[in-house]
Design a protein around this motif. Structure first.
Motif, PDB file in Angstrom:
ATOM      1  N   LYS A  59       9.438 -10.074  -5.067  1.00 27.46           N
ATOM      2  CA  LYS A  59       9.311  -8.831  -4.313  1.00 27.46           C
ATOM      3  C   LYS A  59       9.516  -7.635  -5.237  1.00 27.46           C
ATOM      4  CE  LYS A  59      10.805  -6.665  -0.004  1.00 27.46           C
ATOM      5  NZ  LYS A  59      11.630  -6.819   1.218  1.00 27.46           N
ATOM      6  N   GLY A  60       8.685  -6.596  -5.047  1.00 28.57           N
ATOM      7  CA  GLY A  60       8.837  -5.366  -5.818  1.00 28.57           C
ATOM      8  C   GLY A  60       7.994  -5.291  -7.068  1.00 28.57           C
ATOM      9  N   GLN A  61       7.325  -6.379  -7.448  1.00 26.03           N
ATOM     10  CA  GLN A  61       6.459  -6.327  -8.617  1.00 26.03           C
ATOM     11  C   GLN A  61       5.211  -5.505  -8.301  1.00 26.03           C
ATOM     12  OE1 GLN A  61       5.994 -10.564  -9.214  1.00 26.03           O
ATOM     13  NE2 GLN A  61       7.540 -10.629 -10.817  1.00 26.03           N
ATOM     14  N   VAL A  82      -6.208  -1.298  -1.466  1.00 26.99           N
ATOM     15  CA  VAL A  82      -6.179  -2.719  -1.115  1.00 26.99           C
ATOM     16  C   VAL A  82      -4.729  -3.180  -0.968  1.00 26.99           C
ATOM     17  CG1 VAL A  82      -6.823  -5.032  -1.853  1.00 26.99           C
ATOM     18  CG2 VAL A  82      -8.360  -3.111  -2.287  1.00 26.99           C
ATOM     19  N   ARG A  83      -4.429  -3.801   0.159  1.00 26.91           N
ATOM     20  CA  ARG A  83      -3.054  -4.211   0.436  1.00 26.91           C
ATOM     21  C   ARG A  83      -2.834  -5.711   0.310  1.00 26.91           C
ATOM     22  NH1 ARG A  83      -0.429  -0.284   3.629  1.00 26.91           N
ATOM     23  NH2 ARG A  83       1.336  -1.708   3.723  1.00 26.91           N
ATOM     24  N   GLU A  84      -3.884  -6.462  -0.010  1.00 30.51           N
ATOM     25  CA  GLU A  84      -3.688  -7.902  -0.202  1.00 30.51           C
ATOM     26  C   GLU A  84      -4.637  -8.420  -1.268  1.00 30.51           C
ATOM     27  OE1 GLU A  84      -6.325 -10.285   3.033  1.00 30.51           O
ATOM     28  OE2 GLU A  84      -4.642  -9.152   3.876  1.00 30.51           O
ATOM     29  N   TRP A  85      -4.163  -9.392  -2.032  1.00 37.18           N
ATOM     30  CA  TRP A  85      -4.976 -10.101  -3.012  1.00 37.18           C
ATOM     31  C   TRP A  85      -4.984 -11.572  -2.638  1.00 37.18           C
ATOM     32  CZ3 TRP A  85      -3.465  -8.060  -8.591  1.00 37.18           C
ATOM     33  CH2 TRP A  85      -4.014  -6.773  -8.751  1.00 37.18           C
ATOM     34  N   PHE A 109       0.918  -6.269  -0.445  1.00 42.86           N
ATOM     35  CA  PHE A 109       1.546  -5.112  -1.077  1.00 42.86           C
ATOM     36  C   PHE A 109       1.953  -4.100  -0.009  1.00 42.86           C
ATOM     37  CE2 PHE A 109      -1.399  -6.943  -4.135  1.00 42.86           C
ATOM     38  CZ  PHE A 109      -0.618  -7.043  -5.281  1.00 42.86           C
ATOM     39  N   ASP A 110       3.030  -3.349  -0.294  1.00 39.95           N
ATOM     40  CA  ASP A 110       3.495  -2.334   0.654  1.00 39.95           C
ATOM     41  C   ASP A 110       2.824  -0.989   0.375  1.00 39.95           C
ATOM     42  OD1 ASP A 110       4.781  -1.248  -1.577  1.00 39.95           O
ATOM     43  OD2 ASP A 110       6.766  -1.997  -1.016  1.00 39.95           O
ATOM     44  N   ASP A 111       3.316   0.070   1.022  1.00 41.07           N
ATOM     45  CA  ASP A 111       2.711   1.395   0.871  1.00 41.07           C
ATOM     46  C   ASP A 111       2.816   1.933  -0.559  1.00 41.07           C
ATOM     47  OD1 ASP A 111       2.039   1.419   3.530  1.00 41.07           O
ATOM     48  OD2 ASP A 111       3.827   2.520   4.163  1.00 41.07           O
ATOM     49  N   ASP A 112       3.797   1.448  -1.302  1.00 44.88           N
ATOM     50  CA  ASP A 112       3.963   1.866  -2.699  1.00 44.88           C
ATOM     51  C   ASP A 112       3.229   0.942  -3.659  1.00 44.88           C
ATOM     52  OD1 ASP A 112       5.685   4.049  -2.053  1.00 44.88           O
ATOM     53  OD2 ASP A 112       7.340   2.633  -1.795  1.00 44.88           O
ATOM     54  N   THR A 118       4.425 -12.962   0.134  1.00 42.67           N
ATOM     55  CA  THR A 118       3.368 -13.884  -0.283  1.00 42.67           C
ATOM     56  C   THR A 118       3.209 -14.952   0.783  1.00 42.67           C
ATOM     57  OG1 THR A 118       4.844 -15.366  -1.508  1.00 42.67           O
ATOM     58  CG2 THR A 118       3.875 -13.512  -2.738  1.00 42.67           C
ATOM     59  N   HIS A 119       2.029 -15.568   0.823  1.00 43.69           N
ATOM     60  CA  HIS A 119       1.749 -16.553   1.864  1.00 43.69           C
ATOM     61  C   HIS A 119       0.839 -17.652   1.319  1.00 43.69           C
ATOM     62  CE1 HIS A 119       3.304 -13.623   4.809  1.00 43.69           C
ATOM     63  NE2 HIS A 119       2.685 -12.738   4.046  1.00 43.69           N
TER      64      HIS A 119
END
Length: 269
Positions: A59-61, A82-85, A109-112, A118-119
């Motif tokens: 988290k946070g990377q 893009v909020r997901e890879w 990914f969050d707003d920042d 992860t899933h």
């Protein structure tokens, strides 16, 4: 609407989709997370990745750090916002004839634009990275699940990594499904690098972090004891090693042992 207006509207809509990330057909996992169809991947056969790279996702990377660990996503995600890879990874296993399975993996990914979660599309894929098995302890009535602290936690921290959290959830499931109300001891161990007092505190925090996850998963808190063992019970000594070689050699000492004392449930079959 005239031809030019219709064309302009089409271009605007296509551009918006590109900027925000492409929406493609797919299917959901057991948690309701949507994954794209494999047919939309650049590499439909998936790619082999070092398991350690996935284990180091925390988290946070940021996106650059994820790209360095996992390479670029294998699906068309768009350009901006893009909020997901999405990835498709191959992991070696003897359980299938071709010798490996392909697992879809998603990073949110969050707003920042920092990693939020992860899933896995198939949660069984997590077990290929961190197997959870209870084995008898020699000359004891207990069984033991041994997990590497390097897998469970960020470096020099008691903050659980994503795959560490998942592995402990599977431990809790094992305790519920395989044992009748067992007594559990969580023992945190460190290596001998650093001073004794610091290592003792770190092992205490890590053991308690594991205990809290098991409690959150429904294990009776009155039946779970957490103990920090510091560097007092090594399994390797690594005499003559130094520097990076010493840290690598001492890796087996950095561990969490979950000791289970309880009657195995009798299978209905």
């Amino acid at each position: 609407m005239g031809h030019k207006q219709m064309l302009l509207a089409t271009v605007v809509a296509a551009t918006a989709a590109l900027l925000q990330g492409c929406v493609s057909s797919g299917s959901t996992n057991e948690s309701g997370i949507m994954f794209p169809d494999m047919d939309s991947a650049y590499l439909k056969e998936g790619t082999f990745v070092a398991p350690d790279a996935v284990l180091r996702v925390s988290k946070g990377q940021n996106k650059d750090q994820i790209r360095a660990l996992l390479d670029i996503p294998q699906f068309s995600e768009g350009l901006f916002g893009v909020r997901e890879w999405n990835y498709a990874f191959n992991f070696y296993t003897d359980s299938v004839p071709k010798g490996y399975v392909t697992c879809q993996y998603q990073v949110h990914f969050d707003d920042d634009v920092l990693v939020e979660s992860t899933h896995w599309k198939n949660e069984m894929c997590a077990d290929l990275l961190v197997p959870v098995e209870a084995a008898p302890v020699p000359e004891s009535t207990e069984e033991r699940v041994r997990l590497s602290a390097d897998v469970l936690f960020d470096f020099d921290s008691d903050v659980l990594r994503f795959e560490g959290q998942r592995s402990l959830e599977r431990v809790a499931d094992l305790l519920v499904t395989d044992f009748n109300d067992p007594e559990v001891r969580v023992l945190g161990h460190t290596d001998r690098i650093g001073n004794d007092a610091y290592n003792q505190r770190l092992s205490d925090k890590r053991a308690n972090a594991v205990r809290q996850v098991l409690i959150a998963q429904g294990i009776n808190p009155l039946h779970i004891q957490a103990l920090g063992m510091g560097e007092s019970n090594p399994v390797v000594s690594c005499a003559g090693e130094s520097g990076a070689q010493l840290k690598e050699c001492l890796q087996p000492n950095r561990r969490v042992d979950i000791l289970i004392n309880g009657e195995r449930q009798v299978s209905a079959n």
